[in-house]
Design an enzyme around this catalytic site. Sequence first.
Site, mmCIF file in Angstrom:
data_model
loop_
_atom_site.group_PDB
_atom_site.id
_atom_site.type_symbol
_atom_site.label_atom_id
_atom_site.label_comp_id
_atom_site.label_asym_id
_atom_site.label_seq_id
_atom_site.Cartn_x
_atom_site.Cartn_y
_atom_site.Cartn_z
ATOM 1 N N LYS A 27 -12.985 20.644 7.207
ATOM 2 C CA LYS A 27 -14.460 19.139 7.131
ATOM 3 C C LYS A 27 -14.471 18.845 5.506
ATOM 4 O O LYS A 27 -14.259 17.535 5.276
ATOM 5 C CB LYS A 27 -15.179 19.152 8.227
ATOM 6 N N ASN A 28 -15.191 20.187 5.342
ATOM 7 C CA ASN A 28 -15.897 19.832 3.895
ATOM 8 C C ASN A 28 -15.107 18.635 2.542
ATOM 9 O O ASN A 28 -15.143 18.512 2.054
ATOM 10 C CB ASN A 28 -16.865 20.824 3.483
ATOM 11 N N ARG A 45 -24.212 12.179 6.331
ATOM 12 C CA ARG A 45 -24.838 12.454 4.906
ATOM 13 C C ARG A 45 -24.673 12.794 3.925
ATOM 14 O O ARG A 45 -24.354 12.315 2.929
ATOM 15 C CB ARG A 45 -25.703 13.858 4.606
ATOM 16 N N CYS A 58 -32.798 16.213 7.776
ATOM 17 C CA CYS A 58 -32.034 16.684 8.789
ATOM 18 C C CYS A 58 -32.458 17.909 8.881
ATOM 19 O O CYS A 58 -33.404 18.694 8.318
ATOM 20 C CB CYS A 58 -30.937 16.941 8.057
ATOM 21 N N ARG A 118 -33.505 17.681 2.661
ATOM 22 C CA ARG A 118 -32.049 18.129 2.065
ATOM 23 C C ARG A 118 -32.517 16.688 1.029
ATOM 24 O O ARG A 118 -31.223 15.124 1.476
ATOM 25 C CB ARG A 118 -30.768 17.135 2.692
ATOM 26 N N ASP A 129 -23.322 28.483 5.332
ATOM 27 C CA ASP A 129 -22.666 27.939 7.154
ATOM 28 C C ASP A 129 -22.230 28.952 8.425
ATOM 29 O O ASP A 129 -21.940 28.468 9.277
ATOM 30 C CB ASP A 129 -21.788 26.694 6.459
ATOM 31 N N VAL A 152 -30.150 28.862 0.896
ATOM 32 C CA VAL A 152 -29.450 27.480 0.447
ATOM 33 C C VAL A 152 -30.309 26.602 0.886
ATOM 34 O O VAL A 152 -31.179 25.865 -0.057
ATOM 35 C CB VAL A 152 -27.929 27.767 0.616
ATOM 36 N N ARG A 161 -18.397 17.847 15.712
ATOM 37 C CA ARG A 161 -18.110 17.382 14.006
ATOM 38 C C ARG A 161 -17.882 18.098 13.504
ATOM 39 O O ARG A 161 -17.512 17.949 11.795
ATOM 40 C CB ARG A 161 -19.942 17.728 13.570
HETATM 41 C C1 UD1 Z 1 -22.445 21.284 1.822
HETATM 42 C C2 UD1 Z 1 -22.014 21.099 2.527
HETATM 43 C C3 UD1 Z 1 -22.477 21.718 3.753
HETATM 44 C C4 UD1 Z 1 -23.578 22.980 3.389
HETATM 45 C C5 UD1 Z 1 -23.990 23.122 1.960
HETATM 46 C C6 UD1 Z 1 -23.730 24.420 0.788
HETATM 47 C C7 UD1 Z 1 -20.297 19.313 2.832
HETATM 48 C C8 UD1 Z 1 -20.520 18.068 3.808
HETATM 49 N N1 UD1 Z 1 -21.992 19.537 3.783
HETATM 50 O O1 UD1 Z 1 -23.957 19.826 1.423
HETATM 51 O O2 UD1 Z 1 -22.387 22.182 4.666
HETATM 52 O O3 UD1 Z 1 -24.000 23.500 4.235
HETATM 53 O O4 UD1 Z 1 -23.329 22.061 0.969
HETATM 54 O O5 UD1 Z 1 -23.132 25.069 0.824
HETATM 55 O O6 UD1 Z 1 -19.586 19.701 2.361
HETATM 56 N N2 UD1 Z 1 -30.534 20.000 -3.198
HETATM 57 C C9 UD1 Z 1 -31.859 19.170 -3.769
HETATM 58 N N3 UD1 Z 1 -31.190 17.980 -4.007
HETATM 59 C C10 UD1 Z 1 -29.637 17.636 -4.686
HETATM 60 C C11 UD1 Z 1 -28.996 18.198 -3.636
HETATM 61 C C12 UD1 Z 1 -29.522 19.077 -2.827
HETATM 62 O O7 UD1 Z 1 -32.684 19.867 -3.695
HETATM 63 O O8 UD1 Z 1 -29.809 16.545 -4.773
HETATM 64 C C13 UD1 Z 1 -31.123 20.486 -2.015
HETATM 65 C C14 UD1 Z 1 -30.387 20.856 -1.058
HETATM 66 O O9 UD1 Z 1 -31.516 20.175 -0.096
HETATM 67 C C15 UD1 Z 1 -30.402 22.103 -0.639
HETATM 68 C C16 UD1 Z 1 -29.181 23.015 -1.667
HETATM 69 O O10 UD1 Z 1 -29.660 22.008 -2.570
HETATM 70 O O11 UD1 Z 1 -31.368 22.590 0.250
HETATM 71 C C17 UD1 Z 1 -27.788 22.669 -1.176
HETATM 72 O O12 UD1 Z 1 -27.531 21.409 -0.936
HETATM 73 P P1 UD1 Z 1 -26.291 21.197 -1.673
HETATM 74 O O13 UD1 Z 1 -25.122 21.833 -2.234
HETATM 75 O O14 UD1 Z 1 -26.069 19.776 -2.031
HETATM 76 O O15 UD1 Z 1 -24.890 20.271 0.226
HETATM 77 P P2 UD1 Z 1 -24.574 19.608 0.907
HETATM 78 O O16 UD1 Z 1 -23.740 19.021 -0.992
HETATM 79 O O17 UD1 Z 1 -25.105 18.384 1.419
#
Ligand code: UD1
Length: 417
Positions: free
Chosen positions: A22-23, A92, A116, A121, A304, A326, A396
Amino acid sequence: MDKIIIRGGKKLTGTVRMSGSKNAALPILIASLLTDDECIIDNVPALADIDTTIRFLTYIGKKIVMRGSTVTVRSHGRLKPTAPYDLVRKMRASTLVMGPLLGRLGRVSVSLPGGCAIGARPIDIHLESFVKMGAEITLTCGYVKTIAPCLSGAHIHFRYPSVGATENVLLAAVLAKGTTIIENAAREPEIVDLADVLNKMGASVTGAGSKKITVRGVKKLQGFRHSVIPDRIETATYVIAAAATRGDVTVTHTNPRHVAAVLSHLKRAGAGVQCTNDTIRVVWKKPLKPVTVTTAVFPGFPTDVQAQWMTLMSLVHGKSSIRETVFENRFLHVAELQRLGANIHIKGNTVQVTGVKNISGAPVMASDLRAGAALVIAGLIAEGRTEVLRVYHLDRGYEHLEKKLRTLGADIRRVAQ
Ligand code: UD1
């Protein structure tokens, strides 16, 4: 609203085929915005998030056909540079359209995603990077408006290796003027899969899978055909379910290297693990030992899979702990597992688990996708009947969940409420 009903106590045995990731599929579908040519994507899982993405791309201006697991994306008039709240709040990852639309149209307006269930996030790393690439950003009425008539390459150092930010910047940088260097980039397999697609489209991306990714911008990109990598989180969920039910399961069409951290923890717990290039067999041989995990970015133990591991450890004699690094609020499944009889307690970002002999079935509620998976595994091992509510979270991310589990011998069915 459907619910899943499980009668626990059956060992999972047999062979199960993994779906496409999915991701990985989400950003690859979104990459089709970078060209007017036809893009064909194979091994796309039939999931609610994929439907949302297809609806979203259609809204933006693409014509999409999904036949089996193959999605064909064609152009259909001019692209619309907007991502409305209705779509972003459902998923998201919709914010990933910022990168390609900035690159192609020089402007995009995206509804700011709210918090969320698993944490705040934010998308500040995405936005700061676009500013470094020459974009101007304003926030009005819940929308982030980003304008960059001439997006330029930049040297960007992420304060955290965010998966989404790495993907968004890659999707922007491929059509930007000059070279972009991302330092402290995410190294997840989904990033490598996206980079492979971008290179098939004629982009120049090197270093994906390492902490430093270099992108040399090009003027135009072309169509592609690509098969999405196997879903490593689905894989981890099934191998944990196999060990939890004291079963013997072979997972096929997967990539063992993508779940190396989970497999090494399973081996340390005492499960039998045998891998080929694209299969994993997990066999329960003797009572497992407690093994502590700390979630981390790839190649560490995935956040995850944290909830599923917690279910496994809940029935392993002895004490273990699970530390979440995370996301700040990813323990909503704890209260539900407690309702089934698990002996687990939250202390800050750590959960202390003391293994119990049995858990007993009860109605429980999925709070997010992976929490839902943890509750399904709990239902498989609980005595009696477990009802998992809010199944839409599971839809999902798990293709044909009940069907696959039934093939392995589980007593599981879905009913409409
Ligand atoms: C992606 C995955 C999700 C997985 C996560 C971590 C998808 C669609 N989703 O989510 O399943 O759990 O990676 O492996 O691929 N953060 C910030 N600022 C930002 C971006 C992120 O502070 O601009 C923080 C987030 O709040 C979180 C951490 O960084 O605490 C990890 O987020 P991120 O790696 O961006 O995860 P996603 O891409 O949202």
